[in-house]
Design a protein around this motif. Structure first.
Motif, PDB file in Angstrom:
ATOM      1  N   ASP A  17     -26.343  10.739  11.551  1.00 50.28           N
ATOM      2  CA  ASP A  17     -25.675  11.245  10.348  1.00 50.28           C
ATOM      3  C   ASP A  17     -24.183  11.014  10.505  1.00 50.28           C
ATOM      4  O   ASP A  17     -23.578  11.433  11.505  1.00 50.28           O
ATOM      5  CB  ASP A  17     -25.949  12.740  10.164  1.00 50.28           C
ATOM      6  N   ARG A  18     -23.601  10.357   9.496  1.00 49.63           N
ATOM      7  CA  ARG A  18     -22.169  10.037   9.544  1.00 49.63           C
ATOM      8  C   ARG A  18     -21.470  10.540   8.285  1.00 49.63           C
ATOM      9  O   ARG A  18     -21.999  10.422   7.173  1.00 49.63           O
ATOM     10  CB  ARG A  18     -21.946   8.526   9.646  1.00 49.63           C
ATOM     11  N   MET A  19     -20.256  11.042   8.469  1.00 47.05           N
ATOM     12  CA  MET A  19     -19.380  11.394   7.363  1.00 47.05           C
ATOM     13  C   MET A  19     -18.018  10.758   7.636  1.00 47.05           C
ATOM     14  O   MET A  19     -17.451  10.948   8.716  1.00 47.05           O
ATOM     15  CB  MET A  19     -19.234  12.904   7.237  1.00 47.05           C
ATOM     16  N   SER A  20     -17.538   9.977   6.691  1.00 45.30           N
ATOM     17  CA  SER A  20     -16.261   9.293   6.891  1.00 45.30           C
ATOM     18  C   SER A  20     -15.428   9.386   5.623  1.00 45.30           C
ATOM     19  O   SER A  20     -15.952   9.632   4.527  1.00 45.30           O
ATOM     20  CB  SER A  20     -16.488   7.820   7.269  1.00 45.30           C
ATOM     21  N   GLY A  21     -14.144   9.161   5.776  1.00 40.73           N
ATOM     22  CA  GLY A  21     -13.242   9.187   4.633  1.00 40.73           C
ATOM     23  C   GLY A  21     -11.921   8.538   4.966  1.00 40.73           C
ATOM     24  O   GLY A  21     -11.601   8.288   6.132  1.00 40.73           O
ATOM     25  N   PHE A  22     -11.164   8.236   3.927  1.00 39.12           N
ATOM     26  CA  PHE A  22      -9.845   7.624   4.125  1.00 39.12           C
ATOM     27  C   PHE A  22      -8.927   8.015   2.985  1.00 39.12           C
ATOM     28  O   PHE A  22      -9.358   8.412   1.900  1.00 39.12           O
ATOM     29  CB  PHE A  22      -9.969   6.095   4.191  1.00 39.12           C
ATOM     30  N   VAL A  23      -7.651   7.895   3.255  1.00 46.79           N
ATOM     31  CA  VAL A  23      -6.621   8.000   2.225  1.00 46.79           C
ATOM     32  C   VAL A  23      -5.500   7.067   2.632  1.00 46.79           C
ATOM     33  O   VAL A  23      -5.166   6.953   3.820  1.00 46.79           O
ATOM     34  CB  VAL A  23      -6.118   9.453   2.063  1.00 46.79           C
ATOM     35  N   GLN A  24      -4.939   6.347   1.668  1.00 45.53           N
ATOM     36  CA  GLN A  24      -3.836   5.438   1.975  1.00 45.53           C
ATOM     37  C   GLN A  24      -2.880   5.356   0.792  1.00 45.53           C
ATOM     38  O   GLN A  24      -3.253   5.576  -0.362  1.00 45.53           O
ATOM     39  CB  GLN A  24      -4.354   4.050   2.346  1.00 45.53           C
ATOM     40  N   TYR A  25      -1.640   5.006   1.134  1.00 42.50           N
ATOM     41  CA  TYR A  25      -0.566   4.931   0.138  1.00 42.50           C
ATOM     42  C   TYR A  25       0.117   3.578   0.255  1.00 42.50           C
ATOM     43  O   TYR A  25       0.422   3.114   1.362  1.00 42.50           O
ATOM     44  CB  TYR A  25       0.448   6.051   0.371  1.00 42.50           C
ATOM     45  N   SER A  26       0.352   2.941  -0.892  1.00 42.09           N
ATOM     46  CA  SER A  26       1.028   1.641  -0.926  1.00 42.09           C
ATOM     47  C   SER A  26       2.221   1.729  -1.854  1.00 42.09           C
ATOM     48  O   SER A  26       2.182   2.413  -2.896  1.00 42.09           O
ATOM     49  CB  SER A  26       0.080   0.541  -1.420  1.00 42.09           C
ATOM     50  N   TYR A  27       3.270   1.000  -1.488  1.00 42.19           N
ATOM     51  CA  TYR A  27       4.489   0.987  -2.313  1.00 42.19           C
ATOM     52  C   TYR A  27       5.111  -0.396  -2.264  1.00 42.19           C
ATOM     53  O   TYR A  27       5.160  -1.035  -1.213  1.00 42.19           O
ATOM     54  CB  TYR A  27       5.504   2.015  -1.805  1.00 42.19           C
ATOM     55  N   ARG A  28       5.560  -0.851  -3.419  1.00 42.05           N
ATOM     56  CA  ARG A  28       6.260  -2.122  -3.508  1.00 42.05           C
ATOM     57  C   ARG A  28       7.623  -1.878  -4.126  1.00 42.05           C
ATOM     58  O   ARG A  28       7.746  -1.243  -5.176  1.00 42.05           O
ATOM     59  CB  ARG A  28       5.475  -3.111  -4.371  1.00 42.05           C
ATOM     60  N   GLY A  29       8.677  -2.377  -3.459  1.00 41.66           N
ATOM     61  CA  GLY A  29      10.028  -2.137  -3.956  1.00 41.66           C
ATOM     62  C   GLY A  29      11.002  -3.198  -3.464  1.00 41.66           C
ATOM     63  O   GLY A  29      10.596  -4.298  -3.066  1.00 41.66           O
ATOM     64  N   HIS A  30      12.278  -2.869  -3.481  1.00 43.30           N
ATOM     65  CA  HIS A  30      13.328  -3.805  -3.088  1.00 43.30           C
ATOM     66  C   HIS A  30      14.293  -3.134  -2.126  1.00 43.30           C
ATOM     67  O   HIS A  30      14.586  -1.931  -2.234  1.00 43.30           O
ATOM     68  CB  HIS A  30      14.098  -4.304  -4.312  1.00 43.30           C
TER      69      HIS A  30
END
Length: 821
Positions: A501-514
């Protein structure tokens, strides 16, 4: 009841507005020059506009009885501008084709294609995949030409990436993880890859430092997207190795779209060309489909299904392998009795729901179920002779063994059965606001594996049973009487019922700028997984791992078009069933996740040469691995120790230059250097089984300028030998023998009888085809003798062991015909 009244009011009010408003609708699908849908294209007039969805579909509401100037645009493509006037409530369908804007190549802009480059993702053209000659044609065949990707078996779809093994690669189809059979021992047993090239729309590949949204593996990600068709059509491909048929279509209202493919594979041409004479009856077949339906403008449902039936009947008869030197030629002659009967039947189904709440928020729910039923039955008795070869040219016995130095027999037996059921449910989401993007997901997996292993090997040399090379069976006769029991050389017996039995998760943040005038992109995220293993009455403790990952890329505002990229993280690979099973077949629930710290530094330089676009991609990487689960590889079967008793590292350099070496075609040259070693039980560092030091790959496409329909494709590969020339039972510290270098060239020549731009008189049979192509393929063009493993045979007189190479396929011809409708 209140909700019912509310929905009724909304419906009536909408009908009133529709009947009174003086509006019309412009709708359709935005396409590129390859007739593939474009997501994110802007369709606008004045201050109003919409964007096409991921399938290229758009619908724009415009005023009636008025000339309106509409602009359709997308980054990297030429704008399309036109004027249109529609009557009241009229619906007009327009499927525009946007062409490449050549003038934008040198601009300092992160376009859609470059967004993948900054993430360390290589994108492959599906059409190149379909036409490139390979003994096992498909996505995996083309991957093996890329730097960092290695395989020394042309009959196998398996590949290793930057020092990892076959079990360390993630494969997704439409965001759904797919699996491969468990009991495959050799490449000739594999048959078909899961991925059907006829259905593929997009191929993305990352060889390291990938984002948190991808799963928990150590080496690579192959992310496949299947087509959502824009018209009704089909294709067929037939050759001496089998064939494939596919069909696709879309409903009139553009809501329902489907693709379906059937494939058949027969490896007899390859197997019967090897040195072992056999009766070989393989049957590899599958049917696969992807169906999508837009319930509304915001909600889409997709179904991915696959049914594969593979049978492998193998009856070896005789074999003779000549080796040694010109001065001292030696041969191994073998006569066989018995046969092998294997079956691998897999069933896969997945449902995917996508709800686009608005232009910023997208929610997805994905569920899948995978079942594989496998059997591996064989009883093969082999009688062998080892001796010197007759080299007298005038003799009737030229090439035959004239003096026997060793004689013996070998009996191999197996009754292995496996039934595995894997179920997944996951939720994924994405929120985009301006230059910010947040992605998240959570997933539950249930794995239920029933496995019975019963196999043994008995070796007889000159009438004496050869005992296992273990201290308990040490034989010092005649000085000390031998009192140990007579046992098989190898023997494995186990029955396992394993649940995970497996439980997994993720969260990620991306940003594009100068930063000043320099454009940059960054991504940071974290994954976590918790799992527990149960094998009959034994249950492991709950184990938890956390994997932070990050990427950053900068595109300087320079005259030169360059992207610099740094990525890495702390990666974990919780054990799958194969990694829990040790060399005796016993399940060890306490096995921990292997860990790896990745660091990847990359550069991408785009330039023009001969007034044509080129790109040079370079990456330097380093991996530090702990809690390593050591293993051995025999052909494509991996056997683990299941005790996390090693540490390792991998380091290297990957280079690839691709572009239009010939105008209008894409070719590339890749170079990879790798060094990977492991330290087992603190005994010192030795080469890992995947230590592929040097790799050179070439994919070259060309055509005759005066006859452009006559085309050529060359797939060339050179790799130094990997450790694998030792017996599977040997201590790796005593045997570090390497296999011979792997050299292979596959050539394809095709002639296009009909393409989509050609027309013929009415009634001509070629008008029934959109495309029709005839081809000739030459596999192993230079007839190189590559080996996958060694067979070890004893010399009765000297008690020495000879390593006899097991050669792969020689030069072969294949005829091929392809068509599209």
């Amino acid at each position: 009841m209140k909700k019912t009244y509310f929905y009724f009011f909304v419906f009536v009010f909408g009908c009133i507005l529709t009947s009174t408003a003086q509006t019309s609708y412009l709708k359709g699908i935005v396409l590129d020059e390859a007739k593939t849908p474009i997501a994110g294209a802007t369709i606008s007039y004045e201050d109003h506009g919409v964007q096409s969805d991921k399938s290229g579909v758009y619908e724009l509401e415009i005023p009636s009885n008025k000339e309106i100037t509409v602009i359709i645009s997308h980054i990297g493509l030429k704008n399309l501008t036109f004027t249109i006037k529609l009557e009241e409530n009229q619906e007009y369908e327009l499927n525009p084709v946007l062409k490449t804007d050549i003038q934008q190549i040198g601009e300092v802009v992160i376009s859609g294609r470059e967004r993948k480059a900054v993430q360390g993702i290589t994108t492959l053209d599906p059409e190149t995949i379909r036409i490139t000659p390979s003994a096992n044609a498909g996505v995996e065949g083309l991957l093996k030409t890329l730097p960092g990707v290695s395989s020394n078996n042309e009959l196998s779809t398996q590949y290793s990436v930057r020092g990892g093994n076959f079990d360390e690669n993630l494969v997704y189809v439409n965001e759904i993880e797919v699996y491969r059979p468990f009991l495959i021992r050799s490449g000739q047993q594999e048959g078909l890859s899961f991925v059907n090239s006829d259905l593929v729309h997009n191929v993305d590949f990352s060889s390291g430092g990938f984002q948190a949204k991808y799963g928990d593996k150590l080496s690579s990600v192959l992310d496949i997207t299947y087509k959502r068709p824009t018209r009704v059509g089909g294709s067929a491909d037939m050759s001496l190795l089998g064939g494939s048929v596919s069909a696709h279509g879309i409903s009139k209202n553009k809501k329902l779209a489907a693709v379906i493919g059937l494939r058949y594979r027969d490896n007899s041409l390859f197997v019967k060309a090897k040195q072992t004479e056999t009766n070989f009856r393989p049957k590899f077949a599958d049917v696969q489909t992807y169906i999508s339906y837009n319930l509304s403008k915001k909600f889409e449902v997709g179904f991915l299904g696959n049914l594969a039936i593979n049978t492998y009947d193998y009856e070896p008869l005789t074999r003779q392998t000549n080796f040694g030197t010109i001065q001292r030629p030696i041969a191994l002659s073998v006569h066989y009795n018995g046969q092998e009967e294997d079956k691998y039947n897999t069933y896969f189904g997945a449902l995917k729901g996508t709800y686009r709440v608005n232009d910023e928020l997208t929610l997805k729910l994905i569920s899948s179920i995978y079942q594989t039923q496998e059997q591996e039955y064989y009883d093969i008795l082999a009688f062998y002779r080892l001796g010197t070869v007759n080299t007298d040219i005038g003799s009737e016995n030229l090439g035959e063994i004239e003096f026997t130095k060793g004689i013996g027999s070998q009996l191999t037996h197996a009754r292995n059965d496996l039934d595995a059921l894997i179920m997944n449910v996951q939720h994924k989401g994405s929120y985009i606001k301006n230059q910010n993007q947040i992605e998240w997901g959570v997933r539950y997996t249930k794995e239920d594996i029933r496995d019975r292993i019963q196999e043994y090997e008995i070796i007889d040399s000159l009438g004496f049973s050869v005992r296992p090379p273990l201290p308990d069976y040490k034989n010092e006769q005649p000085y000390i009487p031998y009192a140990s029991p007579i046992v098989p050389f190898t023997s494995i017996r186990a029955t396992n019922a394993t649940k995970i039995d497996r439980m997994s998760g993720f969260v990620q943040y991306s940003y594009r700028g100068h930063i000043n005038d320099h454009e940059f992109w960054t991504n940071a995220g974290v994954r976590a997984q918790s799992w527990q293993v149960t094998d009959r009455d034994t249950k492991s403790d709950q184990q938890v791992v956390i994997s932070p990952r990050a990427q950053i890329a900068i595109k300087p505002n320079w005259k030169s078009d360059m992207i610099f990229r740094l990525s890495g993280g702390w990666y974990h690979q919780p054990p799958f069933y194969r990694e829990l099973r040790d060399a005796t077949g016993t399940i060890r629930p306490e096995v921990k996740a292997q860990e790896s710290i990745h660091i990847v530094l990359g550069n991408e330089y785009s330039f023009e040469l001969w007034e044509r676009p080129f790109k040079l991609t370079s990456e330097v990487f380093y991996k530090k691995l702990t809690d390593v689960n050591p293993y051995t590889i025999e052909n494509v079967r991996i056997r683990y120790r299941a005790d996390n008793n090693a540490k390792a590292y991998a380091q290297g350099l990957d280079l690839r230059i691709n572009g239009e070496f010939v105008p209008g075609t894409e070719s590339w040259v890749s170079l990879g250097y790798l060094k990977t070693e492991e330290n087992i039980d603190n005994r010192g560092y030795i080469s890992r089984p995947t230590d592929q030091r040097l790799k050179i790959g070439l994919l070259f496409q060309d055509y005759v300028p005066t006859i452009p329909n006559l085309k050529m494709y060359l797939n060339l590969l050179y790799q130094t030998g990997v450790p694998g020339g030792s017996p599977s039972y040997a201590d790796p510290y005593d045997f570090q023998t390497r296999l011979r270098d792997y050299r292979r060239a596959d050539l394809g020549i095709s002639y296009v009888l009909k393409d989509q731009n050609q027309t013929y008189r009415k009634g001509h049979f070629l008008n029934y085809f959109k495309e029709l192509t005839l081809g000739l393929e030459v596999f192993n063009l230079f007839d190189n003798q590559n080996s996958i493993t060694n067979t070890f045979v004893r010399d009765a007189s000297s008690q020495l062991q000879y390593a006899i190479p097991n050669f792969l396929t020689p030069r072969l011809l294949n005829f091929r015909i392809g068509m599209k409708f």
